[in-house]
Design a protein around this motif. Structure first.
Motif, short mmCIF file in Angstrom:
data_model
loop_
_atom_site.label_atom_id
_atom_site.label_comp_id
_atom_site.label_asym_id
_atom_site.label_seq_id
_atom_site.Cartn_x
_atom_site.Cartn_y
_atom_site.Cartn_z
N GLY A 123 21.39 -1.98 -38.93
CA GLY A 123 21.43 -0.42 -39.13
C GLY A 123 20.37 0.31 -38.40
N ALA A 124 19.29 -0.63 -37.74
CA ALA A 124 18.31 0.19 -36.87
C ALA A 124 18.91 0.67 -35.75
CB ALA A 124 17.05 -0.65 -36.63
N ALA A 125 18.57 2.03 -35.38
CA ALA A 125 19.04 2.65 -34.20
C ALA A 125 18.09 3.11 -33.32
CB ALA A 125 19.95 3.93 -34.62
N TYR A 126 17.61 1.92 -32.36
CA TYR A 126 16.70 2.28 -31.38
C TYR A 126 17.02 1.53 -30.11
CZ TYR A 126 14.33 -1.97 -32.39
OH TYR A 126 13.91 -3.42 -32.43
N LEU A 127 16.52 1.98 -28.97
CA LEU A 127 16.67 1.28 -27.74
C LEU A 127 15.57 0.58 -27.30
CD1 LEU A 127 18.92 3.88 -26.15
CD2 LEU A 127 19.77 1.57 -26.94
N GLN A 128 15.62 -0.52 -26.68
CA GLN A 128 14.60 -1.01 -25.76
C GLN A 128 14.09 -0.20 -24.70
OE1 GLN A 128 16.39 -4.79 -24.80
NE2 GLN A 128 15.66 -5.92 -26.71
N PRO A 129 12.98 -0.42 -24.00
CA PRO A 129 12.74 0.50 -23.00
C PRO A 129 13.71 0.11 -21.83
CG PRO A 129 10.74 -0.61 -23.86
CD PRO A 129 11.85 -1.05 -24.50
N PRO A 130 13.82 0.77 -21.10
CA PRO A 130 15.12 0.65 -19.99
C PRO A 130 14.52 -0.21 -18.82
CG PRO A 130 13.85 2.83 -19.62
CD PRO A 130 13.31 2.31 -20.86
N ASP A 131 15.20 -1.11 -18.30
CA ASP A 131 15.09 -1.47 -16.91
C ASP A 131 15.36 -0.34 -15.95
OD1 ASP A 131 15.25 -4.11 -18.20
OD2 ASP A 131 17.17 -4.55 -17.53
N ILE A 132 14.78 -0.78 -14.75
CA ILE A 132 14.53 0.31 -13.93
C ILE A 132 15.31 -0.21 -12.37
CG2 ILE A 132 13.00 1.76 -12.41
CD1 ILE A 132 11.07 1.64 -14.48
N ARG A 133 16.35 0.62 -11.91
CA ARG A 133 16.77 -0.07 -10.51
C ARG A 133 16.24 0.98 -9.55
NH1 ARG A 133 22.03 1.58 -7.52
NH2 ARG A 133 22.24 -0.08 -5.75
N ILE A 134 15.54 -0.02 -8.56
CA ILE A 134 14.85 0.64 -7.55
C ILE A 134 15.31 0.12 -6.03
CG2 ILE A 134 12.35 1.07 -6.44
CD1 ILE A 134 11.34 -0.03 -9.05
N VAL A 135 15.71 1.28 -5.22
CA VAL A 135 16.17 0.85 -3.97
C VAL A 135 15.46 1.40 -2.75
CG1 VAL A 135 18.13 0.98 -2.44
CG2 VAL A 135 18.51 1.04 -4.84
N LEU A 136 14.86 0.39 -2.31
CA LEU A 136 13.85 0.77 -1.15
C LEU A 136 14.54 0.62 0.31
CD1 LEU A 136 10.72 -0.83 -2.57
CD2 LEU A 136 11.14 1.63 -2.36
N ARG A 137 14.54 1.65 1.32
CA ARG A 137 15.09 1.60 2.68
C ARG A 137 14.04 1.65 3.45
NH1 ARG A 137 20.38 2.56 3.73
NH2 ARG A 137 19.86 3.35 5.61
N HIS A 138 14.10 0.62 4.70
CA HIS A 138 13.19 0.61 5.77
C HIS A 138 14.24 0.88 6.93
CE1 HIS A 138 11.59 -2.03 2.62
NE2 HIS A 138 10.24 -1.78 2.90
N GLU A 139 14.06 2.23 7.51
CA GLU A 139 14.94 2.65 8.40
C GLU A 139 14.92 1.86 9.76
OE1 GLU A 139 17.36 4.79 7.96
OE2 GLU A 139 16.68 5.13 6.04
N THR A 140 15.77 1.32 10.46
CA THR A 140 15.81 0.59 11.83
C THR A 140 16.55 1.35 12.79
OG1 THR A 140 17.91 -0.39 11.14
CG2 THR A 140 16.02 -1.57 10.64
N ARG A 141 16.30 1.22 13.86
CA ARG A 141 17.05 1.59 15.19
C ARG A 141 18.03 0.81 15.52
NH1 ARG A 141 11.60 3.26 15.61
NH2 ARG A 141 11.31 1.66 16.97
N GLY A 142 19.14 0.51 15.03
CA GLY A 142 20.01 -0.42 15.12
C GLY A 142 19.76 -1.64 14.73
N ILE A 143 20.66 -2.76 15.03
CA ILE A 143 20.37 -3.83 14.42
C ILE A 143 19.05 -4.55 14.71
CG2 ILE A 143 20.95 -6.27 14.12
CD1 ILE A 143 23.99 -5.06 14.78
N PRO A 144 18.16 -4.85 13.70
CA PRO A 144 16.83 -5.52 14.41
C PRO A 144 16.99 -6.83 14.74
CG PRO A 144 17.27 -5.43 11.82
CD PRO A 144 18.17 -4.83 12.29
N LYS A 145 16.02 -7.41 15.44
CA LYS A 145 15.88 -8.67 16.16
C LYS A 145 15.15 -9.63 15.09
CE LYS A 145 16.06 -7.11 21.21
NZ LYS A 145 15.30 -7.27 22.44
N THR A 146 14.23 -9.14 14.47
CA THR A 146 13.49 -9.86 13.46
C THR A 146 13.03 -9.00 12.35
OG1 THR A 146 11.14 -9.71 14.72
CG2 THR A 146 12.69 -11.46 15.31
N VAL A 147 12.83 -9.56 11.11
CA VAL A 147 12.55 -8.83 9.97
C VAL A 147 11.71 -9.97 9.17
CG1 VAL A 147 13.11 -7.74 7.76
CG2 VAL A 147 14.57 -7.60 9.80
N ALA A 148 10.18 -9.40 9.33
CA ALA A 148 9.29 -10.43 8.67
C ALA A 148 8.90 -9.75 7.24
CB ALA A 148 8.01 -10.52 9.62
N MET A 149 9.15 -10.51 6.21
CA MET A 149 8.96 -9.81 4.94
C MET A 149 7.89 -10.74 4.23
SD MET A 149 13.07 -9.46 4.09
CE MET A 149 13.52 -10.60 5.26
#
Length: 440
Positions: A123-149
């Motif tokens: 009978g309770a009508a409330y929602l949990q806090p939402p999950d968050i979708r975050i999309v981060l882009r790191h732009e490249t100039r063509g296919i990279p040779k190495t990506v260090a993360m």
């Protein structure tokens, strides 16, 4: 590493995560990293608690959106800009990405608030806090040779200690890079990962297990032998006749013809000597190493995206008549039937024990072969709405390995046992442990 400090390493105390929708206790992050010719993209689904802890650790105060009319919305555009800028800055600090030696600043490509399932008392009508979708882009100039993360934010769930587990929670991420799709594990002990662009085709990256030397049986060139024997008989016949003195000189010159033909045709109509053997099987220790390499190659094949690439890599370690069976059995073992048929990615393969049970020469092919009884464990994971579902299966089988040409290949598999087990962080077993649907 020089840029990492204890102050930059965040340990987030997220209580109450065990028993939520996240199948991996305390994970709180669903992370996919995609690398292509345009960008290195991080696609994350983080829990509300995790997002709040990120903001708190960076001393950022922002107003979250409100839920109204079936969707989340900000009171004004300024709030949306501030929260976008906040997450861009947070992940710039805690997740440095270097592409071809150059540090690249991320751009927030998408920010979405995901409505959770209703919860509470009847009978309770409330929602949990939402999950968050975050999309981060790191732009490249063509296919990279190495990506260090570097990943420097690791949830910690103190409730795990009540279950005898370590409170530290690693981050299991899916890496989708060009022709490969596999899992990587980021932890406080190993927070760095460097990707290198492949320079060769998949089939060239997983090489065959070569034999020490090609095992071949001594060959008899039958046609050449017949020419030599025939000419020898002709000479004997000629020598026993009265014409021999006059024919001696022409016969010497004519011998060049059959002997030359025998030399030129020595590769035609060649048969192994019936009493010969191709060689001997390897010693037990060497055989165990050969099997381990072949077994590893079989599972490595399933890191590739296309069926043709998988088959090409498998063919390096499995005989042709066994290819379809091995492909289908491994692929079926990776399907999570209770998660809508999603296909798990392999995280780790561990041979628990192996024993060389026989060695010898294959009767039909006359080639060295051996059999190994092995027990091994396969761990895999799949993402479902940002939650990590992990599975572990154990197998027991007897493998037949044969030498073909100059390489060893698996020629037979006799599966004896397969069962689902539960390791730390795995989904619970809801059915019989021997049900291997979703065995990864």
């Amino acid at each position: 590493m020089a840029h990492r400090s204890s102050a930059a390493t965040l340990v987030l105390l997220l209580a109450g995560t065990i028993g939520t929708a996240a199948a991996h206790p305390g994970q709180s992050i669903g992370l996919t990293i995609a690398i292509d010719e345009g960008a290195v993209e991080y696609d994350m689904l983080v829990s509300a608690d995790f997002a709040a802890a990120l903001l708190l650790n960076h001393r950022i105060t922002v107003r979250m959106p409100s839920y109204d009319g079936g969707r989340y919305h900000f009171a004004d555009r300024g709030d949306e800009r501030r929260i976008r800028a906040a997450f861009e800055q947070i992940f710039l600090d805690i997740n440095p990405v270097t592409i071809d030696g150059e540090r690249v600043r991320p751009v927030l490509a998408d920010l979405a608030f995901i409505e959770p399932a209703p919860s509470g008392y009847p009978g309770a009508a409330y929602l949990q806090p939402p999950d968050i979708r975050i999309v981060l882009r790191h732009e490249t100039r063509g296919i990279p040779k190495t990506v260090a993360m570097v990943w420097e934010v690791f949830p910690q769930d103190p409730m795990r200690q009540a279950f005898g587990m370590s409170p530290n929670v690693e981050v299991v991420a899916e890496l989708d890079a060009l022709d490969e799709n596999r899992l990587i594990v980021l932890s406080e002990d190993e927070p760095e990962f460097t990707w290198h662009a492949p320079l060769t085709k998949p089939v060239e990256r997983v090489g065959p297990v070569l034999a020490a030397a090609p095992a071949t049986r001594p060959q008899l060139p039958l046609l050449s032998v017949m020419l030599v024997v025939g000419w020898g008989l002709a000479l004997v016949t000629l020598f026993t006749t009265r014409a021999w003195p006059a024919a001696r000189r022409p016969a010497a010159w004519l011998s060049v013809v059959p002997l030359g033909a025998a030399f030129a045709l020595q590769g035609v109509w060649v048969q192994p000597l019936p009493w010969s053997q191709a060689g001997t099987a390897p010693q037990p220790d060497a055989a165990a190493d050969i099997f381990a390499a072949l077994h590893r190659n079989v599972y490595r094949a399933f890191d590739y995206k296309t069926e043709s690439d998988v088959y090409d890599v498998l063919a390096q370690s499995v005989t042709g008549d066994l290819l379809d069976r091995v492909y289908n059995e491994v692929f079926q073992s990776l399907i999570l039937r209770d998660q809508g048929g999603a296909v798990a990615r392999i995280r780790a393969v561990e041979i628990l024990d192996s024993e060389v049970v026989s060695t010898g020469v294959a009767a039909d092919a006359g080639l060295p072969m051996f059999q190994v009884a092995a027990r091994w464990r396969v761990q895999g994971a799949v993402y479902h709405w940002g939650h990590v579902h992990q599975r572990t299966n154990e197998y027991h089988a007897v493998y037949s390995v044969i030498e073909q040409g100059n390489a060893w290949k698996i020629a037979g598999v006799d599966m004896r046992e397969q069962r689902r087990i539960v390791m730390e962080g795995d989904d619970p077993v809801l059915g019989p442990s021997r049900d291997t649907g979703g065995a990864s």
